[in-house]
Design a protein around this motif. Structure first.
Motif, PDB file in Angstrom:
ATOM      1  N   ASN A 179     -18.546  35.602  26.452  1.00  0.00           N
ATOM      2  CA  ASN A 179     -17.924  35.269  25.167  1.00  0.00           C
ATOM      3  C   ASN A 179     -16.785  36.223  24.851  1.00  0.00           C
ATOM      4  OD1 ASN A 179     -19.434  33.076  24.529  1.00  0.00           O
ATOM      5  ND2 ASN A 179     -20.763  34.097  23.054  1.00  0.00           N
ATOM      6  N   LYS A 182     -13.972  35.292  26.910  1.00  0.00           N
ATOM      7  CA  LYS A 182     -13.490  33.953  26.537  1.00  0.00           C
ATOM      8  C   LYS A 182     -12.666  33.978  25.248  1.00  0.00           C
ATOM      9  CE  LYS A 182     -16.739  30.766  25.562  1.00  0.00           C
ATOM     10  NZ  LYS A 182     -17.817  29.784  25.790  1.00  0.00           N
ATOM     11  N   TYR A 183     -13.115  34.767  24.271  1.00  0.00           N
ATOM     12  CA  TYR A 183     -12.459  34.744  22.961  1.00  0.00           C
ATOM     13  C   TYR A 183     -11.482  35.910  22.759  1.00  0.00           C
ATOM     14  CZ  TYR A 183     -15.885  31.135  22.143  1.00  0.00           C
ATOM     15  OH  TYR A 183     -16.628  29.988  22.248  1.00  0.00           O
ATOM     16  N   ASP A 206     -14.967  43.590  21.662  1.00  0.00           N
ATOM     17  CA  ASP A 206     -13.706  43.062  22.201  1.00  0.00           C
ATOM     18  C   ASP A 206     -12.598  43.159  21.172  1.00  0.00           C
ATOM     19  OD1 ASP A 206     -13.498  40.567  20.543  1.00  0.00           O
ATOM     20  OD2 ASP A 206     -15.343  40.029  21.580  1.00  0.00           O
ATOM     21  N   ILE A 211     -14.209  36.637  14.100  1.00  0.00           N
ATOM     22  CA  ILE A 211     -14.850  35.493  13.427  1.00  0.00           C
ATOM     23  C   ILE A 211     -14.675  35.673  11.923  1.00  0.00           C
ATOM     24  CG2 ILE A 211     -17.041  34.250  13.108  1.00  0.00           C
ATOM     25  CD1 ILE A 211     -17.926  35.703  15.783  1.00  0.00           C
ATOM     26  N   PHE A 224     -23.503  25.961  16.857  1.00  0.00           N
ATOM     27  CA  PHE A 224     -22.411  26.384  15.979  1.00  0.00           C
ATOM     28  C   PHE A 224     -21.221  26.872  16.801  1.00  0.00           C
ATOM     29  CE2 PHE A 224     -19.920  29.662  13.910  1.00  0.00           C
ATOM     30  CZ  PHE A 224     -19.511  28.982  12.776  1.00  0.00           C
ATOM     31  N   ARG A 225     -20.041  26.410  16.440  1.00  0.00           N
ATOM     32  CA  ARG A 225     -18.799  26.931  17.010  1.00  0.00           C
ATOM     33  C   ARG A 225     -17.819  27.137  15.861  1.00  0.00           C
ATOM     34  NH1 ARG A 225     -15.962  24.805  21.797  1.00  0.00           N
ATOM     35  NH2 ARG A 225     -15.961  26.998  22.388  1.00  0.00           N
ATOM     36  N   ALA A 226     -17.259  28.331  15.776  1.00  0.00           N
ATOM     37  CA  ALA A 226     -16.319  28.605  14.682  1.00  0.00           C
ATOM     38  C   ALA A 226     -15.086  27.710  14.851  1.00  0.00           C
ATOM     39  CB  ALA A 226     -15.916  30.076  14.709  1.00  0.00           C
ATOM     40  N   ALA A 229     -12.801  28.490  17.631  1.00  0.00           N
ATOM     41  CA  ALA A 229     -13.319  28.191  18.978  1.00  0.00           C
ATOM     42  C   ALA A 229     -13.174  26.696  19.256  1.00  0.00           C
ATOM     43  CB  ALA A 229     -14.771  28.622  19.087  1.00  0.00           C
ATOM     44  N   GLY A 236     -17.383  25.244  25.409  1.00  0.00           N
ATOM     45  CA  GLY A 236     -18.705  25.760  25.085  1.00  0.00           C
ATOM     46  C   GLY A 236     -19.476  24.773  24.251  1.00  0.00           C
ATOM     47  N   ALA A 237     -20.814  24.939  24.267  1.00  0.00           N
ATOM     48  CA  ALA A 237     -21.648  24.023  23.503  1.00  0.00           C
ATOM     49  C   ALA A 237     -22.193  24.689  22.239  1.00  0.00           C
ATOM     50  CB  ALA A 237     -22.799  23.539  24.372  1.00  0.00           C
ATOM     51  N   GLY A 238     -21.926  25.975  22.082  1.00  0.00           N
ATOM     52  CA  GLY A 238     -22.431  26.675  20.905  1.00  0.00           C
ATOM     53  C   GLY A 238     -23.905  27.024  21.018  1.00  0.00           C
ATOM     54  N   GLY A 240     -25.002  29.571  23.478  1.00  0.00           N
ATOM     55  CA  GLY A 240     -25.165  30.892  24.098  1.00  0.00           C
ATOM     56  C   GLY A 240     -25.783  31.927  23.171  1.00  0.00           C
ATOM     57  N   LEU A 241     -25.198  32.080  21.992  1.00  0.00           N
ATOM     58  CA  LEU A 241     -25.676  33.133  21.094  1.00  0.00           C
ATOM     59  C   LEU A 241     -27.081  32.859  20.573  1.00  0.00           C
ATOM     60  CD1 LEU A 241     -22.549  34.161  18.989  1.00  0.00           C
ATOM     61  CD2 LEU A 241     -23.668  35.415  20.835  1.00  0.00           C
ATOM     62  N   THR A 265     -14.546  41.741  17.751  1.00  0.00           N
ATOM     63  CA  THR A 265     -15.958  41.524  17.460  1.00  0.00           C
ATOM     64  C   THR A 265     -16.818  42.483  18.280  1.00  0.00           C
ATOM     65  OG1 THR A 265     -15.430  39.179  17.197  1.00  0.00           O
ATOM     66  CG2 THR A 265     -17.762  39.724  17.420  1.00  0.00           C
TER      67      THR A 265
HETATM   68  P1  ADP Z   1     -19.920  28.871  22.708  1.00  0.00           P
HETATM   69  O1  ADP Z   1     -20.460  28.057  23.841  1.00  0.00           O
HETATM   70  O2  ADP Z   1     -19.130  28.065  21.735  1.00  0.00           O
HETATM   71  O3  ADP Z   1     -19.203  30.102  23.151  1.00  0.00           O
HETATM   72  P2  ADP Z   1     -21.925  30.640  21.510  1.00  0.00           P
HETATM   73  O4  ADP Z   1     -23.241  30.300  20.914  1.00  0.00           O
HETATM   74  O5  ADP Z   1     -21.928  31.606  22.634  1.00  0.00           O
HETATM   75  O6  ADP Z   1     -21.244  29.269  21.889  1.00  0.00           O
HETATM   76  O7  ADP Z   1     -21.022  31.229  20.342  1.00  0.00           O
HETATM   77  C1  ADP Z   1     -20.972  30.543  19.099  1.00  0.00           C
HETATM   78  C2  ADP Z   1     -19.616  30.714  18.449  1.00  0.00           C
HETATM   79  O8  ADP Z   1     -19.467  32.075  18.010  1.00  0.00           O
HETATM   80  C3  ADP Z   1     -18.428  30.474  19.383  1.00  0.00           C
HETATM   81  O9  ADP Z   1     -18.104  29.116  19.467  1.00  0.00           O
HETATM   82  C4  ADP Z   1     -17.340  31.294  18.700  1.00  0.00           C
HETATM   83  O10 ADP Z   1     -16.811  30.560  17.621  1.00  0.00           O
HETATM   84  C5  ADP Z   1     -18.103  32.483  18.141  1.00  0.00           C
HETATM   85  N1  ADP Z   1     -18.066  33.659  19.030  1.00  0.00           N
HETATM   86  C6  ADP Z   1     -19.019  34.077  19.878  1.00  0.00           C
HETATM   87  N2  ADP Z   1     -18.655  35.199  20.511  1.00  0.00           N
HETATM   88  C7  ADP Z   1     -17.429  35.524  20.038  1.00  0.00           C
HETATM   89  C8  ADP Z   1     -16.515  36.597  20.274  1.00  0.00           C
HETATM   90  N3  ADP Z   1     -16.788  37.573  21.116  1.00  0.00           N
HETATM   91  N4  ADP Z   1     -15.340  36.589  19.575  1.00  0.00           N
HETATM   92  C9  ADP Z   1     -15.057  35.596  18.703  1.00  0.00           C
HETATM   93  N5  ADP Z   1     -15.872  34.567  18.442  1.00  0.00           N
HETATM   94  C10 ADP Z   1     -17.054  34.531  19.084  1.00  0.00           C
END
Ligand code: ADP
Length: 288
Positions: A179, A182-183, A206, A211, A224-226, A229, A236-238, A240-241, A265
């Motif tokens: 992540n 990626k971000y 990073d 966010i 959830f995806r911001a 994102a 992404g499918a939202g 991972g976290l 973040t």
């Molecule tokens: P995704 O598959 O969308 O990456 P995650 O569950 O890993 O799904 O993350 C959820 C959301 O949290 C992401 O879509 C993104 O909006 C935000 N996010 C996660 N990690 C970061 C990061 N390091 N910097 C900015 N936004 C992040």
């Protein structure tokens, strides 16, 4: 009098009924709603790769009489989608197990520094492909250089010993590093390990998009995806976290974050050293 006693009884019964329903029924209703939403979201996520697979299959069928090289890109595409589907179903399975309270983590003695070093090495290529510097603090070399004597190295390394499931912890760190890379468009990603008296704190930070404050409470929610994102090119499918969150919770630890929009973040994995420590020190870890 009989009428008054009856009315009072009825009143008490309805009040206690109301309270009981608040205690027992509401969570059930809420969790049913959540289940329904989970199934709907999961189906939606599964539909996209299936539709892509279908399209690729049509393309291959239409080129049946052409040379293989013409079909190759579509076959490669199918391979990628199958991988995506496999990852998605693995993730859904893991979350379903967590919901059923089936603890699948198998804790064993492991060295966090060595594990982080593996994940860090595995991410180097992805980071350099984006021109990002990937830092680790402390590095294994730093430990070796600072403690040249073999016994001292062993002693220094033992400070990073915890009880955890190596595969699961690796999954958490991979999700967070992926992540972070990626971000983040430019700058650096850093993973640091700090031994506290009763636990271990692994921080992944990073200099990425960050966010927005109003979206931060939802980052650990499933699917959830911001906004940023969703509108960006990162896929992404939202999930991972939410998976990382479940795994850390299974270990008796906590996953938290700090973020500033447009600045960067940091995610913190806070782990107890052992199960015994977890039970005794739960409260103090909560304050970290
Ligand atoms: P995704 O598959 O969308 O990456 P995650 O569950 O890993 O799904 O993350 C959820 C959301 O949290 C992401 O879509 C993104 O909006 C935000 N996010 C996660 N990690 C970061 C990061 N390091 N910097 C900015 N936004 C992040």
């Amino acid at each position: 009098v009989l009428f008054l006693v009856g009315a009072a009884g009825l009143f008490l019964a309805s009040v206690s009924g109301f309270i009981m329903s608040r205690i027992f029924l509401r969570p059930a209703v809420r969790s049913f709603d959540q289940q329904q939403r989970f199934v709907a979201d999961a189906s939606h996520e599964l539909r996209t790769p299936i539709a892509t697979l279908q399209l690729h299959l049509e393309m291959i069928k239409a080129r049946q009489d052409e040379p293989v090289s013409h079909r190759r890109p579509w076959i490669d595409g199918m391979e990628r989608e199958v991988e995506r589907l496999t990852r998605l179903t693995d993730h859904l399975l893991l979350l379903a197990r967590a919901d059923a309270k089936r603890v699948t983590a198998q804790p064993m003695k492991l060295n966090v520094l060595e594990l982080v070093d593996e994940v860090w090495n595995a991410s180097l290529l992805a980071a350099s492909a984006k021109g990002l510097s990937l830092e680790m603090k402390p590095t294994l070399d730093e430990i070796y250089d600072a403690h040249l004597d073999g016994d001292d190295v062993a002693k220094a390394m033992s400070a990073y010993q915890i009880q955890a499931d190596p595969e699961r912890l690796e999954q958490v760190l991979t999700i967070l590093l992926d992540n972070a890379i990626k971000y983040t468009a430019c700058g650096s990603v850093r993973i640091s390990i700090e031994r506290e008296r009763h636990g271990m704190i692994i921080a992944v930070s990073d200099t990425g998009i960050g966010i927005r404050k109003e979206q931060q409470p939802f980052v650990f929610d499933r699917f959830f995806r911001a906004d940023q994102a969703r509108s960006g090119s990162a896929s992404g499918a939202g999930l991972g976290l939410s998976i990382a969150h479940e795994i850390v919770r299974e270990h008796g630890g906590r996953l938290t974050m700090k973020s500033e929009h447009g600045v960067g973040t940091t995610f913190y994995v806070i782990l107890p050293l052992t199960q015994r420590v977890k039970n005794r020190r739960k409260e103090s870890l909560r304050q970290v």
